[in-house]
Design a protein around this motif. Structure first.
Motif, PDB file in Angstrom:
ATOM      1  N   ASP A 259       0.855  -1.187   0.000  1.00 20.09           N
ATOM      2  CA  ASP A 259       0.000   0.000   0.000  1.00 20.09           C
ATOM      3  C   ASP A 259       0.895   1.242   0.000  1.00 20.09           C
ATOM      4  O   ASP A 259       1.559   1.545   0.986  1.00 20.09           O
ATOM      5  N   GLU A 260       0.882   1.971  -1.096  1.00 19.31           N
ATOM      6  CA  GLU A 260       1.804   3.100  -1.189  1.00 19.31           C
ATOM      7  C   GLU A 260       1.472   4.216  -0.210  1.00 19.31           C
ATOM      8  O   GLU A 260       2.273   5.131   0.001  1.00 19.31           O
ATOM      9  N   ASN A 261       0.303   4.164   0.411  1.00 20.45           N
ATOM     10  CA  ASN A 261      -0.048   5.172   1.414  1.00 20.45           C
ATOM     11  C   ASN A 261       0.302   4.733   2.834  1.00 20.45           C
ATOM     12  O   ASN A 261       0.016   5.440   3.791  1.00 20.45           O
ATOM     13  N   HIS A 262       0.916   3.564   2.948  1.00 17.85           N
ATOM     14  CA  HIS A 262       1.299   3.091   4.279  1.00 17.85           C
ATOM     15  C   HIS A 262       2.237   4.100   4.940  1.00 17.85           C
ATOM     16  O   HIS A 262       3.212   4.537   4.339  1.00 17.85           O
ATOM     17  N   GLU A 263       1.960   4.450   6.171  1.00 16.03           N
ATOM     18  CA  GLU A 263       2.785   5.419   6.904  1.00 16.03           C
ATOM     19  C   GLU A 263       3.722   4.676   7.846  1.00 16.03           C
ATOM     20  O   GLU A 263       3.275   3.842   8.638  1.00 16.03           O
ATOM     21  N   SER A 274      10.407   3.985   3.839  1.00 20.92           N
ATOM     22  CA  SER A 274       9.113   4.485   3.381  1.00 20.92           C
ATOM     23  C   SER A 274       8.359   3.352   2.693  1.00 20.92           C
ATOM     24  O   SER A 274       8.837   2.214   2.628  1.00 20.92           O
TER      25      SER A 274
END
Ligand code: FEO
Ligand code: CA
Ligand code: CA
Length: 627
Positions: A259-263, A274
Motif C-alpha cells: 500500500d503506497e499510502n502506508h505510513e 518508506s
C-alpha cells in the motif's frame, strides 16, 4: 511499492521524505560572514601550527615531495589511467567465477539467481586483505546493483520476474575471495576453501546492547537475535585481531509496502524507510521487506557486521554497540591505553560523525568478542575556532536506554546537539601521527535545509560552504594523542573546488589547482608510508562547475605539506572506491564501481560488452613498492 527513477540514494530519501526549509536565515548570513575568517584563520594560519604539529597545506611544491609518480591529467576516456611506469590489470569482475561449478557470465542474460549465487557480487566497494596460512584472502563489499545494468537484458531495465529480483538480491553482500599471483597477474583462486558469498540470505547474529530488544523482534525471530543477511555494505574496516567489518549504509532503500499510502513511524522515517523501495523489488519475493507486514525488520539493518574471513563457516555478527545509521566505514585504532576506538561516518546530508570507545582493552589473547559489545558511542561537535568535543551518547545524557541508543543512534545524537555534517564518508587514521581524516563528500542542502531529523545545517565550522558541491576533508588531533579523550583540535586538510570556474571559496583551498582538482572525496586510506589516498565519487560531467575534472579518480595527498597529486582516473560513469594492498606492498588493489551507470561505458571488456564493476591491481613496471 517499487518506484522507477534515476535518483541517488540521498535524492530518493529526500523525494519520499522532503526536508523542511529549516535554517534560520540570520544564522546563515552570520555564518557566511564569519566563514572568511575561518578560511583565512584555520586553513592559512593553521589550527595545528599552535600545537607544534603538522604544517598546514600550502600550495603544492614541485620538488622535494614524497610522491613516487608523476601526476596524471584528468581524463574522460573509458579506461583506467595510471602514471608512467605503472600498470593496471583486472583481478575480478562482477559475476566472475569463484568455484569450478560457477557458470561463466552470460552477456545476453546477465545471469540468473542461481549463477549469481556462485559468482563474485556486483558493485565492489570497501575491501581488506587478510594474510592467512600463506594465502591472501580479499574480503570485499558488494554494495548494490544498478538496475539498468543487472536487468539490462530487459527492455525497460526493470526486473521481469522473481528470479530477476533474486539475482539482484544475491549480487549484494560480501565476497570472501582468495587471490593469488600466478606469475602473469592476480586472479581468483577457484575452489579455495576460503571462498565465500555472504548475501542478504546468510544467517547472522544480532549481538550487543540492542540484541533481544522488542524493536528487533519479528514473527520469524521472536528472540530478536537472529537475522538474515547484509546489504548495501559500503566502506569496510579491519579489527586488530584480523576480522572484517562490513558497514551497512543505505539499507532503507530495500523496504516497501504494497500500500503506497502506508505510513511508517517517525523513527523509521528518520532513516529514510518508506512505502517505496529503490526499485529492487525485494518485498515481492520476501515479506520481511514489506514494512507494513514486518515493521521491525528495518531495525535489524544499519549496523556494522563483523565477519571472520578465515572461517568460512562462521556466523557474521551485527554489532549493535557500534550504532545504527548509514554506516560508511569503520576505522579501528588501538588507543595508547589499549582501548579500541572506532571512528565512523553516517553518510547522509546533515548527519553526524561518530566514535566508539570500548570499555575493555585489546592485547594479544584477550576476549576480542567483548570489545565491540561493551563501550560508549559518541557524536562529534565541532566549534568554529578549531576545537571539538565528543558528546557521549549515554542513557543519562540522552534519556534513552542503551538499547534504544544503539537502534536510534541518529535520534540520540540529535538530542545531544552534535554537528550536522556534509555527508561523512570514509574515516582513516594516520599511522605515523595521532590524527584522523574524514571525507565530507558534498551537501547541496548545507545552509538550505535541515537533516531528516529537523536539525539545522548552518554554514560554518568544518562545513563552511553553502550548498556545498565539491566537498572537503576534515582532520582532527585528539587531545594529548588520546583517541578516547573528549576533546580534539581540527582543521580542514582540503576544500575541493574548481579554480578554473570559480574565484570565490568554490575555487577550493590553496592545495587545489587546475592540475589536481576533483570533487566529492569519498574513499580515504593511509598507506604504510603515511600518504593519504583519496578516491572520488562525484560528478563526472566534465562541464560547468565540474569542467576540467574528468572522470572519477584517485589522488594521493601529503598530510604534512598538503600537496595533492592525481594518481589514477577511472572509466566512464564509474566511482573509484575501495583500496588495499598486497602483503608485500607491491600491488595496490583498487575498486571501480558502476562503470556505465547511465549507459555510456563498456569497461572493462570493451567492444559491445556489458560494463562490469571490477577490482584492479596497480603495480609498478619495475616491481617496486606502491604503498
Ligand atoms: Fe556508499 Fe557513502 O558511499
Ligand atoms: Ca562511499
Ligand atoms: Ca559517495
Amino acid at each position: 511499492m517499487t518506484k522507477e527513477h534515476d535518483l541517488s540514494f540521498d535524492d530518493f530519501d529526500e523525494a519520499v521524505n522532503p526536508r523542511p526549509e529549516g535554517c534560520d536565515f540570520d544564522d546563515v548570513v552570520e555564518e557566511a560572514l564569519s566563514r572568511r575568517g575561518f578560511l583565512g584563520g584555520v586553513l592559512a594560519m593553521g589550527g595545528f601550527a599552535a600545537l607544534g604539529g603538522a604544517v598546514l597545506p600550502t600550495r603544492a611544491k614541485a620538488a622535494g615531495n614524497r610522491f613516487a609518480f608523476d601526476a596524471v591529467a584528468a581524463s574522460t576516456e573509458d579506461g583506467i589511467v595510471v602514471p608512467k611506469g605503472y600498470k593496471a590489470e583486472i583481478v575480478m569482475r562482477w559475476a566472475d567465477a569463484m568455484w569450478s561449478d560457477s557458470v561463466a557470465f552470460d552477456q545476453d542474460t546477465r545471469g540468473t539467481a542461481e549463477t549469481q549465487a556462485r559468482t563474485f557480487g556486483d558493485n565492489t566497494d570497501g575491501m581488506e586483505i587478510f594474510l592467512h596460512e600463506g594465502r591472501t584472502l580479499m574480503t570485499v563489499n558488494n554494495e548494490y546493483t544498478n538496475r539498468k545494468i543487472i536487468w539490462g537484458n530487459r527492455e525497460d531495465g526493470k526486473f521481469a520476474n522473481a528470479d530477476d529480483v533474486e539475482k539482484g538480491m544475491l549480487a549484494h553482500g560480501v565476497s570472501v575471495v582468495e587471490v593469488a599471483h600466478d606469475g602473469t597477474g592476480w586472479g581468483i583462486v577457484i575452489d579455495s576453501p576460503f571462498n565465500r558469498r555472504i548475501t542478504p540470505q546468510t544467517e547472522m547474529a544480532l549481538t550487543g546492547p540492542a540484541a533481544g530488544h522488542d524493536l528487533l523482534k519479528t514473527a520469524a525471530d521472536p528472540s530478536g537475535t537472529k537475522t538474515f543477511g547484509t546489504w548495501n555494505n559500503c566502506g569496510s574496516g579491519k579489527t586488530p585481531w584480523g576480522t572484517y567489518l562490513a558497514c551497512e549504509e543505505n539499507f532503507n532503500g530495500y523496504f516497501s509496502a504494497a500500500d503506497e499510502n502506508h505510513e511508517v513511524t517517525a523513527e523509521l522515517k528518520r532513516y529514510g524507510v518508506s512505502a517505496s523501495d529503490w526499485g529492487y523489488g525485494w518485498a515481492t519475493i520476501d515479506e520481511r521487506f514489506d514494512v507494513s507486514k514486518t515493521p521491525n525488520e528495518p531495525n535489524r539493518a544499519g549496523y556494522v557486521v563483523e565477519i571472520d574471513p578465515r572461517d568460512p563457516n562462521s556466523t557474521p555478527k551485527k554489532r549493535t554497540a557500534l550504532g545504527r545509521f548509514k554506516h560508511e566505514n569503520a576505522e579501528c585504532v588501538v588507543n595508547n591505553d589499549g582501548r579500541l576506538v572506532i571512528y565512523m561516518g553516517d553518510d547522509e546530508r546533515g548527519e553526524f560523525l561518530y566514535r566508539y570507545v570500548s570499555n575493555g582493552t585489546y592485547a594479544a589473547g584477550v576476549d576480542t568478542d567483548e570489545l565491540m559489545e561493551n563501550g560508549t558511542l559518541y557524536a562529534a561537535k565541532f566549534d568554529a575556532s578549531g576545537k571539538g568535543t565528543w558528546l557521549a551518547l549515554t542513557p543519562d545524557n540522552t534519556g534513552m536506554t542503551q538499547a534504544e541508543i544503539c537502534i536510534h543512534t541518529r535520534i540520540a545524537a540529535s538530542k545531544m546537539g552534535a554537528t550536522t555534517m556534509d555527508r561523512p564518508e570514509w574515516v582513516t587514521a594516520n599511522p605515523n601521527s595521532d590524527e584522523v581524516y574524514c571525507a565530507l563528500t558534498n551537501n547541496k542542502n548545507r545552509g538550505k535545509k535541515t537533516n531528516a531529523g529537523g536539525d539545522e545545517t548552518p554554514v560554518g565550522g568544518p562545513n563552511p560552504r553553502e550548498a556545498n558541491k565539491y566537498g572537503q576533508i576534515v582532520r582532527w588531533k585528539p587531545v594529548d594523542g588520546d583517541h578516547a579523550a573528549d576533546g580534539f583540535d581540527w582543521d580542514l586538510y582540503v576544500l575541493a573546488g574548481n579554480p578554473t570556474v570559480h574565484q570565490d571559496d568554490r575555487a577550493g583551498s590553496d592545495n587545489v589547482n587546475k592540475g589536481n582538482m576533483f570533487n566529492s572525496p569519498d574513499g580515504l586510506a593511509f598507506d604504510s608510508n603515511g600518504l593519504l589516498w583519496i578516491q572520488t565519487d562525484g560528478k563526472y560531467s566534465n562541464a560547468d562547475d565540474f569542467a576540467g575534472q574528468g572522470n572519477n579518480q584517485m589522488l594521493a595527498g601529503d598530510p604534512v605539506t598538503g600537496e595533492i597529486r592525481r594518481f589514477l582516473v577511472g572509466p566512464n560513469e564509474a566511482e573509484v572506491t575501495g583500496l588495499c594492498w598486497s602483503g608485500d606492498r607491491r600491488t595496490m588493489f583498487v575498486g571501480i564501481q558502476h562503470p556505465g551507470e547511465k549507459g555510456d561505458s563498456h569497461w572493462p571488456d570493451g567492444g559491445n560488452t556489458v560494463p562490469r564493476s571490477a577490482i584492479i591491481a596497480v603495480t609498478r613496471e619495475d616491481g617496486g613498492l606502491v604503498g
